[in-house]
Design an enzyme around this catalytic site. Sequence first.
Site, PDB file in Angstrom:
ATOM      1  N   TYR A  35      39.563 -11.121  66.435  1.00  0.00           N
ATOM      2  CA  TYR A  35      40.684 -11.719  67.186  1.00  0.00           C
ATOM      3  C   TYR A  35      41.505 -10.642  67.884  1.00  0.00           C
ATOM      4  O   TYR A  35      41.977 -10.822  68.999  1.00  0.00           O
ATOM      5  CB  TYR A  35      41.596 -12.525  66.260  1.00  0.00           C
ATOM      6  CG  TYR A  35      41.030 -13.860  65.840  1.00  0.00           C
ATOM      7  CD1 TYR A  35      41.082 -14.952  66.705  1.00  0.00           C
ATOM      8  CD2 TYR A  35      40.459 -14.041  64.591  1.00  0.00           C
ATOM      9  CE1 TYR A  35      40.559 -16.182  66.325  1.00  0.00           C
ATOM     10  CE2 TYR A  35      39.937 -15.264  64.202  1.00  0.00           C
ATOM     11  CZ  TYR A  35      39.988 -16.332  65.076  1.00  0.00           C
ATOM     12  OH  TYR A  35      39.476 -17.537  64.706  1.00  0.00           O
ATOM     13  N   LYS A  89      32.596 -17.912  66.207  1.00  0.00           N
ATOM     14  CA  LYS A  89      32.774 -16.472  66.250  1.00  0.00           C
ATOM     15  C   LYS A  89      32.593 -15.892  64.857  1.00  0.00           C
ATOM     16  O   LYS A  89      32.874 -16.617  63.907  1.00  0.00           O
ATOM     17  CB  LYS A  89      34.138 -16.076  66.810  1.00  0.00           C
ATOM     18  CG  LYS A  89      35.374 -16.812  66.277  1.00  0.00           C
ATOM     19  CD  LYS A  89      35.719 -16.889  64.834  1.00  0.00           C
ATOM     20  CE  LYS A  89      35.875 -15.688  63.982  1.00  0.00           C
ATOM     21  NZ  LYS A  89      36.265 -16.008  62.580  1.00  0.00           N
TER      22      LYS A  89
HETATM   23  P1  NDP Z   1      32.197 -22.478  55.014  1.00  0.00           P
HETATM   24  O1  NDP Z   1      31.597 -21.674  53.920  1.00  0.00           O
HETATM   25  O2  NDP Z   1      33.364 -23.341  54.692  1.00  0.00           O
HETATM   26  O3  NDP Z   1      31.071 -23.428  55.652  1.00  0.00           O
HETATM   27  C1  NDP Z   1      29.847 -22.937  56.107  1.00  0.00           C
HETATM   28  C2  NDP Z   1      28.807 -24.051  56.049  1.00  0.00           C
HETATM   29  O4  NDP Z   1      27.581 -23.526  56.544  1.00  0.00           O
HETATM   30  C3  NDP Z   1      28.476 -24.525  54.642  1.00  0.00           C
HETATM   31  O5  NDP Z   1      29.361 -25.528  54.179  1.00  0.00           O
HETATM   32  C4  NDP Z   1      27.064 -25.051  54.796  1.00  0.00           C
HETATM   33  O6  NDP Z   1      27.102 -26.380  55.311  1.00  0.00           O
HETATM   34  C5  NDP Z   1      26.495 -24.173  55.906  1.00  0.00           C
HETATM   35  N1  NDP Z   1      25.545 -23.174  55.374  1.00  0.00           N
HETATM   36  C6  NDP Z   1      24.244 -23.071  55.730  1.00  0.00           C
HETATM   37  N2  NDP Z   1      23.652 -22.078  55.078  1.00  0.00           N
HETATM   38  C7  NDP Z   1      24.588 -21.513  54.277  1.00  0.00           C
HETATM   39  C8  NDP Z   1      24.568 -20.440  53.345  1.00  0.00           C
HETATM   40  N3  NDP Z   1      23.459 -19.716  53.113  1.00  0.00           N
HETATM   41  N4  NDP Z   1      25.712 -20.145  52.691  1.00  0.00           N
HETATM   42  C9  NDP Z   1      26.839 -20.829  52.906  1.00  0.00           C
HETATM   43  N5  NDP Z   1      26.909 -21.871  53.782  1.00  0.00           N
HETATM   44  C10 NDP Z   1      25.791 -22.207  54.450  1.00  0.00           C
HETATM   45  O7  NDP Z   1      32.553 -21.455  56.178  1.00  0.00           O
HETATM   46  P2  NDP Z   1      33.580 -21.692  57.363  1.00  0.00           P
HETATM   47  O8  NDP Z   1      33.466 -23.080  57.833  1.00  0.00           O
HETATM   48  O9  NDP Z   1      34.908 -21.189  56.983  1.00  0.00           O
HETATM   49  O10 NDP Z   1      33.004 -20.674  58.477  1.00  0.00           O
HETATM   50  C11 NDP Z   1      31.844 -20.998  59.239  1.00  0.00           C
HETATM   51  C12 NDP Z   1      31.886 -20.248  60.571  1.00  0.00           C
HETATM   52  O11 NDP Z   1      33.032 -20.652  61.298  1.00  0.00           O
HETATM   53  C13 NDP Z   1      31.976 -18.740  60.447  1.00  0.00           C
HETATM   54  O12 NDP Z   1      31.188 -18.132  61.437  1.00  0.00           O
HETATM   55  C14 NDP Z   1      33.432 -18.432  60.686  1.00  0.00           C
HETATM   56  O13 NDP Z   1      33.657 -17.149  61.238  1.00  0.00           O
HETATM   57  C15 NDP Z   1      33.798 -19.519  61.680  1.00  0.00           C
HETATM   58  N6  NDP Z   1      35.217 -19.886  61.610  1.00  0.00           N
HETATM   59  C16 NDP Z   1      35.917 -19.936  62.766  1.00  0.00           C
HETATM   60  C17 NDP Z   1      37.231 -20.260  62.776  1.00  0.00           C
HETATM   61  C18 NDP Z   1      37.981 -20.360  64.060  1.00  0.00           C
HETATM   62  O14 NDP Z   1      39.200 -20.523  64.014  1.00  0.00           O
HETATM   63  N7  NDP Z   1      37.335 -20.310  65.204  1.00  0.00           N
HETATM   64  C19 NDP Z   1      37.962 -20.520  61.523  1.00  0.00           C
HETATM   65  C20 NDP Z   1      37.111 -20.494  60.353  1.00  0.00           C
HETATM   66  C21 NDP Z   1      35.796 -20.170  60.412  1.00  0.00           C
HETATM   67  P3  NDP Z   1      26.086 -27.517  54.803  1.00  0.00           P
HETATM   68  O15 NDP Z   1      26.432 -27.717  53.365  1.00  0.00           O
HETATM   69  O16 NDP Z   1      26.392 -28.655  55.683  1.00  0.00           O
HETATM   70  O17 NDP Z   1      24.695 -26.988  55.001  1.00  0.00           O
END
Ligand code: NDP
Length: 372
Positions: free
Chosen positions: A223, A138
């Site tokens: 949410y 989301k």
């Molecule tokens: P992070 O920044 O921690 O991780 C995102 C990952 O996406 C990065 O580590 C990277 O992985 C990949 N990525 C690919 N392209 C990009 C870019 N241009 N910039 C940054 N990262 C990139 O974010 P979150 O994990 O916190 O959030 C990711 C998603 O999850 C969001 O949509 C957020 O809303 C959702 N979320 C949902 C939650 C829930 O409870 N349902 C809680 C937290 C987040 P790699 O290095 O492997 O390419």
Amino acid sequence: MNSRRDFLQKLGLSALALQLAPLSGWAAGADNVEPPYDGPLLRVAILGLGGYGTMVAEAMRKCTKAKLVGVVSGTPSKVKAWQSKYGIPEKNCYNYENFDNIKNNPDIDAVYVITPNGLHHDFVIRTAAAGKHAICEKPMAVNAQEGQAMVDACKKANVKLLVGYRMHFEPKTLEVIRMRQSGEFGKIRFFQGQCGFTIGDPTQWRLNKKLAGGGSMMDIGIYAINGARYMTGEEPIWVTAQETKTDPVKFKEGVDETIQFQFGFPSGAVASCLSTYNMNNLDRFFLDGEKGFAEMQPSTGYGPIRGRTHLGELNLPVTTHQTVQMDEMSEIIFNNKKPVVPVNGEEAVKDLKIIDAIYLAVKTGKKVEVSL
Ligand code: NDP
């Protein structure tokens, strides 16, 4: 935010362990022990190995109907680390360039997209084109038009599109929904949803309009929107909204800091919500009916969720949300199971239409009609 969530997660897991210990002891001696699951395993590749992807991967260790079998990442060092941590074979590892080859991999059923919001659309479209089921975090997209395109692409490819709405499987949330459906609160009159935390690092993607699609509304206001819908059981027909910005340097054009918004429902019930990146201690739902009420606080954190109603404290098991979510998604994909509250792409498009209406209401200062 991460440390708060880490803390809540640890709390959730230890409470879960405590809760399950006496239960499993009881079950061991009972006749009605459930047989071990021997249905199909949903074999999942996580795309985007960041903070939340890591949390999902850890939670999936306890899944019985789903298994983490692959990764898609732009960071080779993470791929190596995940391979050894989760026993992922080389043939199930992809980067963002060669990801489309996943279509030739018969050992992966679904791709779970956990990247910044602005990238969900393209990765889900590519997942569908590869003939794999798509699970997406989301907000599913950054506006309803993009979201609808994702729904259409998955339909055309004959794959499912599911969204990580983990609260739709949370026991106390489901109990409040059950009570509302069975009339225990009487006619619903009011919902209040407050979601917020103080965001740190100003350079993170969550404060970048292109990658986040907006600000706090996209990240956590959703949410309250989603909660307003499943708590009242109605869809809003109008929206009003007001934005407050105290730091225009940190929260640039198109990145909302704080928005208060209101909904009207067909029954005459109303909702009043707040979404913010600039206040702490906001994770609360309140549902008021003619015969009773429900209050949840925390209402959407990683757990434990706490809730009480006019009848007293809600005492239901504490779960690891992502474990239950992935097992349930396996059932939805393989057995067409219908969850109490849907988690499909169409459901997500409704939230996105409401977000579009909220942003329009902020911009125009007018009441915006919504039709879902
Ligand atoms: P992070 O920044 O921690 O991780 C995102 C990952 O996406 C990065 O580590 C990277 O992985 C990949 N990525 C690919 N392209 C990009 C870019 N241009 N910039 C940054 N990262 C990139 O974010 P979150 O994990 O916190 O959030 C990711 C998603 O999850 C969001 O949509 C957020 O809303 C959702 N979320 C949902 C939650 C829930 O409870 N349902 C809680 C937290 C987040 P790699 O290095 O492997 O390419």
